[in-house]
Design a protein around this motif. Structure first.
Motif, PDB file in Angstrom:
ATOM      1  N   TYR A  17       0.884  -1.181   0.000  1.00  0.00           N
ATOM      2  CA  TYR A  17       0.000   0.000   0.000  1.00  0.00           C
ATOM      3  C   TYR A  17       0.916   1.224   0.000  1.00  0.00           C
ATOM      4  CZ  TYR A  17      -3.969   2.839   1.888  1.00  0.00           C
ATOM      5  OH  TYR A  17      -4.968   3.765   2.107  1.00  0.00           O
ATOM      6  N   ALA A  18       1.016   1.866  -1.146  1.00  0.00           N
ATOM      7  CA  ALA A  18       1.900   3.033  -1.272  1.00  0.00           C
ATOM      8  C   ALA A  18       1.208   4.273  -0.732  1.00  0.00           C
ATOM      9  CB  ALA A  18       2.261   3.240  -2.737  1.00  0.00           C
ATOM     10  N   ILE A  19       1.955   5.081   0.029  1.00  0.00           N
ATOM     11  CA  ILE A  19       1.420   6.353   0.537  1.00  0.00           C
ATOM     12  C   ILE A  19       2.330   7.469   0.061  1.00  0.00           C
ATOM     13  CG2 ILE A  19       0.773   7.669   2.572  1.00  0.00           C
ATOM     14  CD1 ILE A  19       0.113   5.189   3.994  1.00  0.00           C
ATOM     15  N   THR A  20       1.733   8.495  -0.536  1.00  0.00           N
ATOM     16  CA  THR A  20       2.528   9.551  -1.178  1.00  0.00           C
ATOM     17  C   THR A  20       3.366  10.337  -0.175  1.00  0.00           C
ATOM     18  OG1 THR A  20       0.699  11.116  -0.959  1.00  0.00           O
ATOM     19  CG2 THR A  20       0.863   9.899  -3.047  1.00  0.00           C
ATOM     20  N   ALA A  75       3.256 -11.912  10.858  1.00  0.00           N
ATOM     21  CA  ALA A  75       2.350 -11.708  11.994  1.00  0.00           C
ATOM     22  C   ALA A  75       0.890 -11.629  11.529  1.00  0.00           C
ATOM     23  CB  ALA A  75       2.735 -10.451  12.761  1.00  0.00           C
ATOM     24  N   GLY A  76       0.678 -11.484  10.212  1.00  0.00           N
ATOM     25  CA  GLY A  76      -0.690 -11.481   9.685  1.00  0.00           C
ATOM     26  C   GLY A  76      -1.113 -10.210   8.979  1.00  0.00           C
ATOM     27  N   ALA A  77      -0.212  -9.237   8.831  1.00  0.00           N
ATOM     28  CA  ALA A  77      -0.581  -7.990   8.141  1.00  0.00           C
ATOM     29  C   ALA A  77      -1.000  -8.307   6.704  1.00  0.00           C
ATOM     30  CB  ALA A  77       0.586  -7.018   8.140  1.00  0.00           C
ATOM     31  N   ASP A  78      -2.151  -7.773   6.311  1.00  0.00           N
ATOM     32  CA  ASP A  78      -2.625  -7.976   4.945  1.00  0.00           C
ATOM     33  C   ASP A  78      -1.985  -6.977   3.983  1.00  0.00           C
ATOM     34  OD1 ASP A  78      -4.821 -10.020   5.501  1.00  0.00           O
ATOM     35  OD2 ASP A  78      -5.318  -8.416   6.914  1.00  0.00           O
ATOM     36  N   PHE A  79      -1.647  -5.803   4.513  1.00  0.00           N
ATOM     37  CA  PHE A  79      -1.019  -4.763   3.699  1.00  0.00           C
ATOM     38  C   PHE A  79       0.142  -4.153   4.477  1.00  0.00           C
ATOM     39  CE2 PHE A  79      -5.451  -4.955   2.458  1.00  0.00           C
ATOM     40  CZ  PHE A  79      -5.411  -4.914   1.072  1.00  0.00           C
ATOM     41  N   LEU A  80       1.205  -3.794   3.755  1.00  0.00           N
ATOM     42  CA  LEU A  80       2.264  -2.964   4.322  1.00  0.00           C
ATOM     43  C   LEU A  80       2.128  -1.583   3.691  1.00  0.00           C
ATOM     44  CD1 LEU A  80       5.363  -5.366   4.122  1.00  0.00           C
ATOM     45  CD2 LEU A  80       3.811  -4.998   6.070  1.00  0.00           C
ATOM     46  N   ALA A  81       1.946  -0.557   4.529  1.00  0.00           N
ATOM     47  CA  ALA A  81       1.837   0.816   4.041  1.00  0.00           C
ATOM     48  C   ALA A  81       3.194   1.495   4.205  1.00  0.00           C
ATOM     49  CB  ALA A  81       0.762   1.561   4.821  1.00  0.00           C
ATOM     50  N   VAL A  82       3.706   2.037   3.101  1.00  0.00           N
ATOM     51  CA  VAL A  82       5.075   2.542   3.098  1.00  0.00           C
ATOM     52  C   VAL A  82       5.140   3.901   2.409  1.00  0.00           C
ATOM     53  CG1 VAL A  82       7.455   2.059   2.391  1.00  0.00           C
ATOM     54  CG2 VAL A  82       5.921   0.159   2.978  1.00  0.00           C
ATOM     55  N   VAL A  83       5.839   4.853   3.042  1.00  0.00           N
ATOM     56  CA  VAL A  83       6.072   6.173   2.439  1.00  0.00           C
ATOM     57  C   VAL A  83       7.530   6.264   1.990  1.00  0.00           C
ATOM     58  CG1 VAL A  83       5.932   8.681   2.729  1.00  0.00           C
ATOM     59  CG2 VAL A  83       4.339   7.203   3.981  1.00  0.00           C
ATOM     60  N   SER A  84       8.437   6.542   2.947  1.00  0.00           N
ATOM     61  CA  SER A  84       9.814   6.885   2.563  1.00  0.00           C
ATOM     62  C   SER A  84      10.548   5.724   1.905  1.00  0.00           C
ATOM     63  CB  SER A  84      10.587   7.402   3.776  1.00  0.00           C
ATOM     64  OG  SER A  84      10.483   6.502   4.847  1.00  0.00           O
ATOM     65  N   GLY A  85      10.271   4.505   2.324  1.00  0.00           N
ATOM     66  CA  GLY A  85      10.969   3.350   1.745  1.00  0.00           C
ATOM     67  C   GLY A  85      10.824   3.280   0.235  1.00  0.00           C
ATOM     68  N   ILE A  86       9.678   3.722  -0.278  1.00  0.00           N
ATOM     69  CA  ILE A  86       9.499   3.642  -1.732  1.00  0.00           C
ATOM     70  C   ILE A  86       9.691   4.992  -2.425  1.00  0.00           C
ATOM     71  CG2 ILE A  86       8.135   1.536  -1.861  1.00  0.00           C
ATOM     72  CD1 ILE A  86       5.613   3.191  -1.848  1.00  0.00           C
ATOM     73  N   ARG A 101      11.783   7.484  -1.458  1.00  0.00           N
ATOM     74  CA  ARG A 101      13.109   8.100  -1.323  1.00  0.00           C
ATOM     75  C   ARG A 101      13.995   7.922  -2.560  1.00  0.00           C
ATOM     76  NH1 ARG A 101      15.278   5.528   2.666  1.00  0.00           N
ATOM     77  NH2 ARG A 101      14.195   6.479   4.407  1.00  0.00           N
ATOM     78  N   PRO A 102      14.066   6.707  -3.150  1.00  0.00           N
ATOM     79  CA  PRO A 102      14.947   6.555  -4.316  1.00  0.00           C
ATOM     80  C   PRO A 102      14.475   7.386  -5.512  1.00  0.00           C
ATOM     81  CG  PRO A 102      14.150   4.420  -3.534  1.00  0.00           C
ATOM     82  CD  PRO A 102      13.389   5.460  -2.789  1.00  0.00           C
ATOM     83  N   ASP A 103      15.401   7.812  -6.339  1.00  0.00           N
ATOM     84  CA  ASP A 103      15.014   8.582  -7.520  1.00  0.00           C
ATOM     85  C   ASP A 103      14.170   7.725  -8.464  1.00  0.00           C
ATOM     86  OD1 ASP A 103      15.034  10.926  -9.176  1.00  0.00           O
ATOM     87  OD2 ASP A 103      16.293   9.759 -10.533  1.00  0.00           O
ATOM     88  N   ASP A 104      14.546   6.453  -8.596  1.00  0.00           N
ATOM     89  CA  ASP A 104      13.711   5.511  -9.350  1.00  0.00           C
ATOM     90  C   ASP A 104      13.238   4.421  -8.378  1.00  0.00           C
ATOM     91  OD1 ASP A 104      12.545   3.515 -10.823  1.00  0.00           O
ATOM     92  OD2 ASP A 104      14.023   3.586 -12.438  1.00  0.00           O
ATOM     93  N   PRO A 105      11.972   4.471  -7.982  1.00  0.00           N
ATOM     94  CA  PRO A 105      11.465   3.536  -6.955  1.00  0.00           C
ATOM     95  C   PRO A 105      11.180   2.132  -7.475  1.00  0.00           C
ATOM     96  CG  PRO A 105      10.046   5.484  -7.162  1.00  0.00           C
ATOM     97  CD  PRO A 105      10.947   5.462  -8.345  1.00  0.00           C
ATOM     98  N   SER A 106      11.403   1.862  -8.750  1.00  0.00           N
ATOM     99  CA  SER A 106      10.922   0.604  -9.345  1.00  0.00           C
ATOM    100  C   SER A 106      11.456  -0.634  -8.622  1.00  0.00           C
ATOM    101  CB  SER A 106      11.306   0.527 -10.828  1.00  0.00           C
ATOM    102  OG  SER A 106      10.800   1.659 -11.490  1.00  0.00           O
ATOM    103  N   ARG A 107      12.792  -0.694  -8.467  1.00  0.00           N
ATOM    104  CA  ARG A 107      13.365  -1.934  -7.920  1.00  0.00           C
ATOM    105  C   ARG A 107      12.992  -2.149  -6.461  1.00  0.00           C
ATOM    106  NH1 ARG A 107      19.453  -2.693  -9.742  1.00  0.00           N
ATOM    107  NH2 ARG A 107      19.350  -4.073  -7.943  1.00  0.00           N
ATOM    108  N   VAL A 108      13.032  -1.078  -5.673  1.00  0.00           N
ATOM    109  CA  VAL A 108      12.700  -1.238  -4.257  1.00  0.00           C
ATOM    110  C   VAL A 108      11.220  -1.622  -4.096  1.00  0.00           C
ATOM    111  CG1 VAL A 108      12.151   1.155  -3.604  1.00  0.00           C
ATOM    112  CG2 VAL A 108      13.222  -0.333  -1.962  1.00  0.00           C
ATOM    113  N   THR A 109      10.373  -1.048  -4.936  1.00  0.00           N
ATOM    114  CA  THR A 109       8.946  -1.398  -4.878  1.00  0.00           C
ATOM    115  C   THR A 109       8.754  -2.881  -5.179  1.00  0.00           C
ATOM    116  OG1 THR A 109       8.329   0.840  -5.547  1.00  0.00           O
ATOM    117  CG2 THR A 109       6.660  -0.872  -5.821  1.00  0.00           C
ATOM    118  N   GLN A 110       9.430  -3.357  -6.221  1.00  0.00           N
ATOM    119  CA  GLN A 110       9.330  -4.791  -6.552  1.00  0.00           C
ATOM    120  C   GLN A 110       9.778  -5.659  -5.381  1.00  0.00           C
ATOM    121  OE1 GLN A 110      11.708  -5.068 -10.132  1.00  0.00           O
ATOM    122  NE2 GLN A 110      10.317  -3.693 -11.213  1.00  0.00           N
ATOM    123  N   SER A 111      10.801  -5.197  -4.664  1.00  0.00           N
ATOM    124  CA  SER A 111      11.293  -5.971  -3.515  1.00  0.00           C
ATOM    125  C   SER A 111      10.275  -5.983  -2.380  1.00  0.00           C
ATOM    126  CB  SER A 111      12.621  -5.397  -3.019  1.00  0.00           C
ATOM    127  OG  SER A 111      13.580  -5.487  -4.035  1.00  0.00           O
TER     128      SER A 111
END
Ligand code: TZP
Ligand code: MG
Length: 209
Positions: free
Chosen positions: A10-13, A179-190, A192-202
């Protein structure tokens, strides 16, 4: 109107650190790379900018068939026909939001580390529950810290899907999925990089069995 996916990233801007052009370009890369839901969280710009950005992001999300959720602002969500809203303690209550936006739209409720708040949200029309911050984060001030064990307890006590948020990295994310999380919500992890493609795939692979 789109339905909530079963699970995923779950990407958060991150609107604090991006111009509109960068926000749109990076979000496109993030959606292309497998995020299953997008939340527009912008506590930094005026209403005109927020409406413009939200309209552009809604079009992007429609292209990728990804639900587009607006943080805080129910009126903006209605105005641009978003797929849902995400509300916290300072916002309108879940039952009031349900009256305003109707039966179809997604409502996500921030519950911090508070299971009773989550149970109340489930009983008043929420579509998903969010807990966190699970780890140290610089994106939001004054966060409440939640323990990953809360997810296990919540999964036993709630029927609704559970979103985990706060300082989630490629290293600690798997623990929350286990632990059972259905979604991971992430802001800076995705964002921060100039091209978020690879980190998002990970991040997306954290949901692989
Ligand atoms: N709510 C709890 S922590 C947080 C929000 C909005 C910020 C999460 O951002 P990051 O950069 O993924 O830690
Ligand atoms: Mg809010």
């Amino acid at each position: 109107m789109k339905l909530l996916p079963a699970k995923g990233l779950y990407a958060i801007t991150d609107c604090e650190n991006h111009t509109t052009d960068h926000l749109i370009r990076k979000t496109k890369q993030i959606l292309q790379s497998g995020a299953v839901m997008l939340q527009y969280r912008n506590k930094y710009n005026d209403l005109a900018t927020r409406e413009l950005q939200a309209r552009e992001l809604k079009i992007l999300c429609d292209n990728y068939n990804v639900p587009f959720i607006i943080n805080d602002d129910i009126e903006l969500a209605i105005a641009i026909s978003a797929d849902g809203v995400h509300l916290g303690k300072g916002d309108r209550s879940c039952d009031m939001a349900r009256v305003l936006i109707g039966e179809q739209m997604i409502i996500g409720i921030s519950c911090y580390n508070d299971l009773d708040r989550a149970i109340a949200a489930e009983n008043t029309g929420a579509t998903y529950i969010a807990f966190g911050a699970f780890f140290q984060t610089n994106t939001k001030k004054n966060t409440v810290r939640a323990n990953p064990e809360l997810i296990q307890e919540a999964k036993q006590r709630l029927k609704l899907p559970v979103v985990a948020i706060g300082g989630i990295t490629l290293e600690n994310g798997k623990l929350l999925v286990d632990a059972g999380a259905d979604f991971l919500a992430v802001v800076s992890g995705i964002y921060r990089p100039d091209d978020p493609s690879r980190v998002t795939q990970s991040y997306v692979t954290l949901f692989d069995n």
